[in-house]
Design a protein around this motif. Structure first.
Motif: not given
Length: 311
Positions: A207-210, A216-217, A223-226
């Motif tokens: 959640e901290t990462y998000r 945008p999601e 979920l994990f992006r470059g």
């Protein structure tokens, strides 16, 4: 065998290989990576036999392969630098193919199936100590100038250690999986599904990462992006781990996969049951789980005595 010979696989042999690959995809649920590895191994084997047998390695020729032919193939592979472990994997693929082919074409495959696998020393996984695993999670977020990238790497490392995920499984999560529930349904090797509990620390890290991620999601997005917004690749995670190793003075065995090893080992050391850990890891065989859990013999005996019906 000449370069020309390597392309001399007969149409019949190619068709047999294609049929077998379709078979293991459909009935055995083999993963894409497994099917690709089998195809590579068998193509090399069939190419060798085509040259070795003088172009007679069609389905009928394959049925007449002798133990001497198999030894010639193995000697050829070793001569071109193939290691014992890789050759053992290739031989396993060849044997699986021959089991299927001999049933289809009704011939005796004993010569192939009795071929001895080369001996090699099995490398046992090397988990990190609990304090080292925690230090990795705390340190991995300091490797990037972008705060959200650091938060991302912490989230990934926490999932590897806190949930025992493979790196491919963690990076395979999509935005539809977030926010993480109390348990994740993970599709692992061979399409096998398992349910993995999610620790509050892992949920909080994600959640901290998000919150910090600038991209945008959408439900089907990774979920994990470059940095540029594409799917995060495993090599980026491995490079971050390499930097952490240098910073903390950890050995080269401290890889992302070592975090998964550590998850299993630390659970067992804390009293976890081998069968339960097997389910959490998604292993088909309990012996595979035992290889991940490098604990002393007395601890294994303790688990055995507690679990065995005759104990």
């Amino acid at each position: 065998m000449t370069a020309k010979d390597t392309f001399a696989i007969s149409d019949g042999a190619r068709a047999a290989l294609s049929e077998w690959l379709d078979h293991i995809r459909a009935l055995d649920g083999a993963s894409t990576n497994t099917v690709t590895a089998y195809q590579t191994d068998l193509t090399a084997y069939l190419a060798f036999m085509a040259g070795h047998l003088g172009g007679s390695a069609g389905r009928g020729g394959l049925a007449r392969v002798t133990l001497s032919d198999m030894r010639a193939w193995m000697a050829h592979e070793r001569g071109r630098g193939v290691g014992a472990r890789s050759l053992a994997r290739s031989l396993s693929a060849v044997k699986s193919f021959y089991r299927w082919l001999s049933e289809r074409d009704d011939f005796d495959a004993t010569a192939v199936l009795s071929t001895r696998s080369p001996k090699f020393t099995k490398k046992l996984p090397r988990p990190l100590a609990p304090d080292a695993a925690m230090a990795v999670i705390e340190t991995v977020g300091m490797q990037s100038q972008h705060g959200w990238v650091g938060a991302r790497d912490i989230a990934v490392a926490t999932l590897l250690y806190g949930c025992g995920l493979r790196i491919s499984e963690a990076l395979g999560l999509t935005c539809a999986d977030a926010p993480l529930a109390d348990a994740l349904r993970i599709k692992g090797k061979g399409g096998k599904e398992r349910v993995v509990p999610v620790l509050p620390a892992a949920r909080d890290a994600v959640e901290t990462y998000r919150r910090l991620c600038p991209h945008p999601e959408t439900p089907d997005a990774p979920l994990f992006r470059g940095v540029r917004g594409g799917a995060l690749g495993p090599r980026i995670v491995q490079k971050a781990m390499e930097q952490v190793r240098l910073q903390l003075g950890l050995p080269a065995t401290a890889t992302p996969h070592a975090m998964r090893h550590s998850f299993a080992t630390h659970l067992l050391a804390a009293g976890g049951d081998l069968r339960a850990i097997q389910e959490l890891l998604g292993h088909a065989s309990l012996s595979t789980t035992q290889a991940y859990t490098t604990v002393d013999t007395s601890r294994l005996l303790e688990v055995y005595n507690a679990a065995h019906p005759r104990a």
